[in-house]
Design a protein around this motif. Structure first.
Motif, PDB file in Angstrom:
ATOM      1  N   GLN A 125      57.653 -23.787  68.781  1.00 14.39           N
ATOM      2  CA  GLN A 125      56.332 -24.229  69.233  1.00 14.39           C
ATOM      3  C   GLN A 125      55.596 -25.100  68.218  1.00 14.39           C
ATOM      4  O   GLN A 125      54.553 -25.658  68.538  1.00 14.39           O
ATOM      5  N   ASN A 142      56.239 -28.018  66.957  1.00 19.69           N
ATOM      6  CA  ASN A 142      56.146 -29.429  67.380  1.00 19.69           C
ATOM      7  C   ASN A 142      56.085 -29.587  68.894  1.00 19.69           C
ATOM      8  O   ASN A 142      56.176 -30.709  69.395  1.00 19.69           O
ATOM      9  N   GLN A 143      55.922 -28.487  69.601  1.00 17.97           N
ATOM     10  CA  GLN A 143      55.842 -28.544  71.064  1.00 17.97           C
ATOM     11  C   GLN A 143      54.421 -28.888  71.489  1.00 17.97           C
ATOM     12  O   GLN A 143      53.460 -28.310  70.986  1.00 17.97           O
ATOM     13  N   ALA A 168      52.790 -35.224  69.285  1.00 17.90           N
ATOM     14  CA  ALA A 168      52.907 -33.824  68.867  1.00 17.90           C
ATOM     15  C   ALA A 168      52.538 -33.684  67.403  1.00 17.90           C
ATOM     16  O   ALA A 168      52.893 -34.520  66.571  1.00 17.90           O
ATOM     17  N   CYS A 223      51.059 -28.671  73.306  1.00 19.02           N
ATOM     18  CA  CYS A 223      50.444 -27.438  73.804  1.00 19.02           C
ATOM     19  C   CYS A 223      49.577 -27.666  75.042  1.00 19.02           C
ATOM     20  O   CYS A 223      48.986 -26.706  75.559  1.00 19.02           O
TER      21      CYS A 223
END
Length: 422
Positions: free
Chosen positions: A219, A221-222, A195, A224
């Motif tokens: 979002q 560090n989420q 990430a 994608c």
């Protein structure tokens, strides 16, 4: 041969450039490419010169596409394995209407004739007049986008390297975020997921242009991309290799769950980046501007008109560097409106305004700039490249002689005062 064609008919690199022909190859092979058209280099130059017939031809072709648009360079010698021109040629995103496309095309033309592009050409041994094709595409509004290498660009490993972020892919290619990082083997098995820190997303503005939107904290560090999207990218890599060959650098985007191919080129070390300023207002009167310039005062109306036909309007925002000391040079500028500062080694030397000019030495030798010029207000200039000026002088000895007299006069003044001639 001034042409504008849909991608499916773009086959000649010498006319449309490698990017346009590559997109044409993709369309002909059934790859998922957003719709668009390719403009030949001579048509782009005519549009940049304000030719009404050329502008009308482009407007008619673009009217068949859905707005907004992305306008990208497709120079004949661009995006090769030897010379990518990464960061040199502009991409203009979110051009809001067909009427605004010619202004964006002009900015792309100028980017290929800018000092930075000329310096790059000199460094890679391509110091020739650029033929600048352009591609105009419907701009996507992707949920996620990025780049993919079909071979690891650093280690050379036989694997897919993917970098991704939220929104338009320019956040990745321009280095505005730390993107998510993925590695896949040829069977689409995930070898690595890492990430990134995606604090912003590039989004389109309602009335044209783009902006940096803050990404919600959850979002940042989420990851994608999910497994299904990674598998789709792996399949796209395989299809691109079949069409174009190995070692490909791919730009892609997901919109409404569909994967699109934006660009596919040979692997190089850089990425295209940069946005042009908003499209410019209508063309002014270059003949009047030329006649106000001391360099051309000894010329009659017909001679001034010959020069004016070669001038191309260029806009600079307040604070923007127009030319940089030490950089390669190929263009001369006349100020139509606004002001600029001349400096050398950090010392201010002069202030320039309407009717003033700079860069005339570049019309003769294309050598490095001896001073920096910075816009101190919004600045409108008329520019002339030596690729266009030299043939005019060679055909017209009177213009050449008057130019030499004016340059000699200015050189005497500069030598006596210690002035830098940019």
């Amino acid at each position: 041969m001034k042409k504008v064609v849909p991608f499916a008919k773009a086959r000649e690199t010498s006319l449309y450039g490698s990017k346009a022909v590559g997109l044409g190859d993709a369309v002909r092979e059934g790859l998922p490419v957003p719709p668009g058209v390719a403009l030949s280099g001579d048509l782009v130059q005519a549009v940049a010169s304000g030719d009404d017939k050329a502008i009308g031809k482009v407007a008619k072709a673009v009217a068949a596409l859905s707005a907004p648009f992305a306008v990208r360079s497709s120079a004949v010698d661009e995006d090769s394995a030897a010379a990518s021109f990464a960061g040199q040629h502009l991409t203009v995103l979110n051009v809001h209407s067909a009427a605004d496309v010619p202004g964006a095309v002009r900015e792309v033309w100028w980017s290929a004739n800018s000092d930075s592009a000329i310096t790059y050409r000199q460094r890679v041994g391509l110091f020739t007049r650029p033929s600048v094709g352009v591609v105009v595409q419907t701009l996507l509004n992707p949920a996620v986008a990025g780049v993919m290498f079909t071979e690891h660009p650093v280690t050379g490993a036989d694997e897919r390297l993917i970098e991704a972020s939220w929104g338009l892919g320019e956040a990745v290619v321009a280095g505005l975020v730390v993107p998510d990082h993925f590695r896949l083997d040829r069977s689409n098995r995930v070898l690595e997921r890492k990430a990134g820190r995606k604090r912003i997303a590039i989004r389109s503005l309602p009335n044209g242009g783009t902006f940096e939107q803050q990404v919600p904290p959850a979002q940042v560090n989420q990851l994608c991309l999910d497994d299904a999207q990674l598998a789709a990218l792996g399949e796209l890599a395989l299809r691109c290799e079949k069409v174009y060959g190995p070692r490909r650098d791919i730009e892609w985007a997901f919109q409404d769950g569909t994967l699109y191919l934006l660009q596919c080129r040979a692997v190089t070390t850089g990425k295209a980046r940069g946005e042009a300023p908003p499209p410019a207002p209508p063309r002014r009167d270059p003949v009047a501007s030329a006649q106000r310039v001391e360099l051309f005062t000894g010329m009659d109306r017909r001679q001034a008109e010959q020069i004016a036909r070669l001038l191309k309007e260029r806009h600079f925002a307040k604070g923007e560097t127009v030319i940089m000391e030490g950089s390669g040079a190929a263009a001369f500028f006349i100020i139509d409106s606004g002001q600029a500062r001349v400096s050398s080694k950090g010392v201010d030397l002069a202030t320039l305004g309407p009717g003033d000019y700079f860069g005339e030495i570049a019309l003769i030798d294309g050598g490095p700039r001896s001073a920096t010029v910075t816009a101190t207000t919004d600045l409108v200039c008329y520019g002339l490249t030596f690729w266009e000026f030299r043939p005019l002088v060679e055909r017209n000895g009177t213009i050449g002689w008057k130019l030499l007299q004016a340059l000699a006069k200015r050189l005497r003044i500069a030598t006596g005062t210690g002035e830098k001639i940019p």
